[in-house]
Design a protein around this motif. Structure first.
Motif, PDB file in Angstrom:
ATOM      1  N   UNK A  11      12.058  -8.749  -7.586  1.00 54.97           N
ATOM      2  CA  UNK A  11      10.607  -8.921  -7.601  1.00 54.97           C
ATOM      3  C   UNK A  11      10.077  -8.907  -9.036  1.00 54.97           C
ATOM      4  N   UNK A  12      10.879  -8.378  -9.955  1.00 57.90           N
ATOM      5  CA  UNK A  12      10.387  -8.115 -11.305  1.00 57.90           C
ATOM      6  C   UNK A  12      10.407  -6.635 -11.609  1.00 57.90           C
ATOM      7  N   UNK A  13      10.445  -5.752 -10.527  1.00 57.16           N
ATOM      8  CA  UNK A  13      10.426  -4.308 -10.765  1.00 57.16           C
ATOM      9  C   UNK A  13      11.191  -3.597  -9.655  1.00 57.16           C
ATOM     10  N   UNK A  14      11.703  -2.445  -9.991  1.00 54.18           N
ATOM     11  CA  UNK A  14      12.175  -1.489  -8.992  1.00 54.18           C
ATOM     12  C   UNK A  14      12.191  -0.120  -9.644  1.00 54.18           C
ATOM     13  N   UNK A  15      12.182   0.923  -8.829  1.00 55.07           N
ATOM     14  CA  UNK A  15      12.150   2.277  -9.372  1.00 55.07           C
ATOM     15  C   UNK A  15      13.552   2.746  -9.708  1.00 55.07           C
ATOM     16  N   UNK A  16      13.675   3.483 -10.790  1.00 57.40           N
ATOM     17  CA  UNK A  16      14.955   4.055 -11.186  1.00 57.40           C
ATOM     18  C   UNK A  16      14.992   5.521 -10.806  1.00 57.40           C
ATOM     19  N   UNK A  30       7.314   1.515  -1.593  1.00 57.59           N
ATOM     20  CA  UNK A  30       7.228   2.090  -2.941  1.00 57.59           C
ATOM     21  C   UNK A  30       6.101   3.117  -3.024  1.00 57.59           C
ATOM     22  N   UNK A  31       4.969   2.805  -2.403  1.00 60.89           N
ATOM     23  CA  UNK A  31       3.848   3.747  -2.448  1.00 60.89           C
ATOM     24  C   UNK A  31       4.179   5.031  -1.679  1.00 60.89           C
ATOM     25  N   UNK A  50       4.301   9.005  -3.055  1.00 60.01           N
ATOM     26  CA  UNK A  50       3.525  10.097  -2.475  1.00 60.01           C
ATOM     27  C   UNK A  50       4.381  11.111  -1.722  1.00 60.01           C
ATOM     28  N   UNK A  51       5.596  10.705  -1.329  1.00 62.46           N
ATOM     29  CA  UNK A  51       6.443  11.613  -0.558  1.00 62.46           C
ATOM     30  C   UNK A  51       5.961  11.797   0.863  1.00 62.46           C
ATOM     31  N   UNK A  52       5.393  10.751   1.454  1.00 62.77           N
ATOM     32  CA  UNK A  52       4.891  10.808   2.826  1.00 62.77           C
ATOM     33  C   UNK A  52       4.854   9.403   3.387  1.00 62.77           C
ATOM     34  N   UNK A  86      -3.454   3.302   5.542  1.00 64.95           N
ATOM     35  CA  UNK A  86      -2.076   3.537   5.968  1.00 64.95           C
ATOM     36  C   UNK A  86      -1.104   2.731   5.125  1.00 64.95           C
ATOM     37  N   UNK A  87      -1.453   1.481   4.832  1.00 59.62           N
ATOM     38  CA  UNK A  87      -0.595   0.636   4.014  1.00 59.62           C
ATOM     39  C   UNK A  87      -0.473   1.186   2.599  1.00 59.62           C
ATOM     40  N   UNK A  88      -1.497   1.890   2.146  1.00 61.06           N
ATOM     41  CA  UNK A  88      -1.457   2.520   0.823  1.00 61.06           C
ATOM     42  C   UNK A  88      -0.587   3.773   0.807  1.00 61.06           C
ATOM     43  N   UNK A  89      -0.083   4.186   1.978  1.00 66.23           N
ATOM     44  CA  UNK A  89       0.740   5.383   2.063  1.00 66.23           C
ATOM     45  C   UNK A  89      -0.034   6.640   2.369  1.00 66.23           C
ATOM     46  N   UNK A  90      -1.333   6.503   2.645  1.00 62.91           N
ATOM     47  CA  UNK A  90      -2.195   7.655   2.909  1.00 62.91           C
ATOM     48  C   UNK A  90      -2.181   7.987   4.398  1.00 62.91           C
ATOM     49  N   UNK A  91      -2.285   9.266   4.715  1.00 64.26           N
ATOM     50  CA  UNK A  91      -2.479   9.696   6.101  1.00 64.26           C
ATOM     51  C   UNK A  91      -3.976   9.605   6.376  1.00 64.26           C
ATOM     52  N   UNK A  92      -4.377   8.574   7.094  1.00 67.07           N
ATOM     53  CA  UNK A  92      -5.791   8.315   7.353  1.00 67.07           C
ATOM     54  C   UNK A  92      -6.186   8.970   8.669  1.00 67.07           C
ATOM     55  N   UNK A  93      -7.263   9.739   8.652  1.00 67.26           N
ATOM     56  CA  UNK A  93      -7.742  10.447   9.830  1.00 67.26           C
ATOM     57  C   UNK A  93      -9.074   9.827  10.237  1.00 67.26           C
ATOM     58  N   UNK A  94      -9.075   9.093  11.335  1.00 63.72           N
ATOM     59  CA  UNK A  94     -10.287   8.443  11.828  1.00 63.72           C
ATOM     60  C   UNK A  94     -10.885   9.288  12.944  1.00 63.72           C
ATOM     61  N   UNK A  95     -12.136   9.653  12.792  1.00 68.62           N
ATOM     62  CA  UNK A  95     -12.804  10.535  13.746  1.00 68.62           C
ATOM     63  C   UNK A  95     -14.066   9.859  14.264  1.00 68.62           C
ATOM     64  N   UNK A  96     -14.010   9.392  15.507  1.00 67.61           N
ATOM     65  CA  UNK A  96     -15.174   8.733  16.104  1.00 67.61           C
ATOM     66  C   UNK A  96     -15.010   8.659  17.618  1.00 67.61           C
TER      67      UNK A  96
END
Length: 292
Positions: free
Chosen positions: A30-35, A105-106, A110-112, A183-193
């Protein structure tokens, strides 16, 4: 003469906002990867490893740019054909652009694992209370969350929507799409409605990949919710001043197969916010969402 002072030690790679060590980057297809390395690379070493980024050897810029563009153009794009303009809804002539830094990667950073915890139930059932308690519980454990509260969203993004059936459906659709991005960003999204209609909740589940939609049903009886009446809305609905209020003159359709059901305990007591939060956090932990 005094001997020159020794150079300072090479600094460790910077850490993320959550304290995780950031990896040094190397090029891949891709041009990048983590080491995995935590050693600092000198500029000359970076130039030799990463053509196409800052520090490319003089004269190599056109070749590096062409190779990078070819790698990106020829890379697979999940669910979208290459170089084909699409029509989605009322949007025409649009093209999906894939970024080389993706969800995996994201999540590693974040480790999640990103997901959507969708809390549904009657007004007054404790949805916002649970959302905030869960966010606090996960924050203390070192995980990144974001709460999408139904009322809060109507202060901005959805302030142009009413509580009529069609607008309520659009309200849920928009929140579902925003939750998917978190969610795609790696965040745990909590939707309350409230999200009273099964069809709209199922539509939000359908756009989420890999079982990352976690439906939490607060199965609290109407009489308890009405007795709480934290906003005074049930009183207004009973007086006929609010029309189409869920649970009074508009239906609530409970989930058929939610991942988590929270009910009142024996003796009629409702679980504490902390107990509810720990129950949901345990589900996330047991199902691998609290690790990359």
């Amino acid at each position: 003469m005094f001997a020159p002072a020794p150079p300072p030690p090479s600094p460790l790679p910077p850490t993320s906002n959550l304290g995780f060590r950031r990896d040094v980057v190397f090029p891949d297809r891709w041009g990048w990867r983590s080491s995995r390395s935590c050693t600092r690379l000198e500029p000359a070493r970076l130039r030799s490893l990463a053509p196409g980024i800052d520090g490319v050897a003089p004269g190599d810029e056109p070749r590096a740019a062409a190779e990078s563009a070819k790698q990106f153009r020829d890379s697979p794009v999940p669910g979208a054909p290459h170089n084909v303009l699409s029509t989605v809804g009322k949007s025409t002539n649009i093209l999906w652009h894939e970024c080389p830094v993706g969800k995996i990667e994201r999540q590693k950073l974040l480790g999640q694992r990103g997901c959507v915890v969708w809390i549904t139930g009657l007004s007054g059932s404790g949805k916002s209370t649970l959302a905030c308690a869960l966010s606090r519980e996960l924050h203390y454990r070192g995980y990144l969350t974001y709460v999408l509260d139904g009322d809060n969203i109507r202060h901005g993004l959805n302030r142009d929507l009413s509580f009529k059936e069609q607008d309520r459906a659009e309200n849920i659709r928009r929140i579902g799409e925003v939750a998917k991005l978190f969610s795609d960003a790696g965040v745990i999204c909590i939707a309350s409605l409230i999200s009273p209609y099964r069809k709209e909740r199922d539509a939000c589940r359908a756009i989420m990949p890999d079982s990352t939609f976690i439906e939490v049903f607060l199965d609290i009886p109407l009489e308890i919710c009405e007795a709480r009446d934290p906003k005074g809305l049930y009183k207004l609905a009973r007086a006929g001043k609010i029309k189409g209020f869920t649970g009074i003159d508009d239906p609530y359709e409970p989930p058929l197969n939610p991942e988590i059901v929270i009910q009142q305990q024996k003796g009629g007591n409702c679980p504490t916010p902390k107990a509810m939060a720990k129950e949901v956090a345990s589900y996330l932990d047991n199902n691998g969402f609290l690790k990359a």
